[in-house]
Scaffold this motif. Sequence first.
Motif, PDB file in Angstrom:
ATOM      1  N   PHE A   1       9.630  13.628  44.716  1.00 46.25           N
ATOM      2  CA  PHE A   1      10.801  13.589  45.593  1.00 46.25           C
ATOM      3  C   PHE A   1      10.732  14.696  46.652  1.00 46.25           C
ATOM      4  N   ALA A   2      10.213  15.854  46.263  1.00 48.18           N
ATOM      5  CA  ALA A   2      10.086  16.954  47.219  1.00 48.18           C
ATOM      6  C   ALA A   2       9.113  16.588  48.334  1.00 48.18           C
ATOM      7  N   TYR A   3       8.014  15.962  47.957  1.00 53.54           N
ATOM      8  CA  TYR A   3       7.022  15.564  48.966  1.00 53.54           C
ATOM      9  C   TYR A   3       7.603  14.517  49.924  1.00 53.54           C
ATOM     10  N   LEU A   4       8.277  13.517  49.362  1.00 55.31           N
ATOM     11  CA  LEU A   4       8.825  12.448  50.195  1.00 55.31           C
ATOM     12  C   LEU A   4       9.855  12.975  51.184  1.00 55.31           C
ATOM     13  N   ALA A   5      10.748  13.840  50.685  1.00 58.67           N
ATOM     14  CA  ALA A   5      11.788  14.377  51.562  1.00 58.67           C
ATOM     15  C   ALA A   5      11.211  15.398  52.539  1.00 58.67           C
ATOM     16  N   GLY A   6      10.319  16.240  52.038  1.00 57.08           N
ATOM     17  CA  GLY A   6       9.751  17.271  52.896  1.00 57.08           C
ATOM     18  C   GLY A   6       8.905  16.712  54.018  1.00 57.08           C
ATOM     19  N   SER A   7       8.111  15.680  53.710  1.00 60.82           N
ATOM     20  CA  SER A   7       7.255  15.091  54.743  1.00 60.82           C
ATOM     21  C   SER A   7       8.064  14.341  55.793  1.00 60.82           C
TER      22      SER A   7
END
Length: 271
Positions: free
Chosen positions: A154-160
């Motif tokens: 979830f962090a990767y999806l939101a951060g990217s």
Amino acid sequence: MMQRVVTALLITPPAVALVLLLPQLGFAVLVAALSLMALWEWTRLSGLRDRRIRACLLALTLVLFAVLWVYRATAVAWLTIVIGCVWWVVALAWLQRFTFAAARTRENTAIKLLAGGLAVVPAWTAIVLINGDPHYGSWWSLFALALSWSADTFAYLAGSRWGRRKLAPNISPGKTFAGVYGALIGTAVFATICGWLLGVSMLKLPLFVVLALVCVGFSIVGDLFESLIKRHAGVKDSGAMFPGHGGVYDRLDSAFAVLPIFAVGKALLGL
């Protein structure tokens, strides 16, 4: 990116199957093997080059695992897990001082070796204790591990997608506050669904979600702490076992922080 996705798709199904199907002893041995592999990488990150000394440290850790297995359902195990929880609070404070123990001295190597032991040993003890729960122990183990996996995803999806403001640019330039918010929101939904499936009562479900969010916070600490030590060592990854993902410690850094926190929280909630 494609290599990272392919590797994840290849290792996730067998990992889930092993967590759910292995008997407790087999599971403990498997996690011990992975933990020792991660610790081997950590000894190198710490600045210890002598392979004989590194091997001796792993042998001592293996003996400690054997002792903790014997005392896995006693106060000894819980004391180890609580020490692990305290350690991650200390690690959070360490992150505020980027240069602490950065110099490549024997004293700093010893400090980092101790930090690795405090990360790995309590986490192994915690997952063995969780897995030994007579009520859905394997499923609880999977959920505890999935907390760190889902938070990373979830962090990767939101951060990217929305990441602009950096979380800790001196430690890990790729992490953003948007990633943190994404991890918290995504995990809240994930924990709500899993809590319901695991039979958590409606009365305890909000507290269960709070526990999951606390675990997400510490998963970020675990990730950042390894990034800090890699910065000190001047390397990108702890190893190269998983193409696109790095080494074993790179895959388990968040889980090492989550497991003792989750084990204590689960016990306090009476789950």
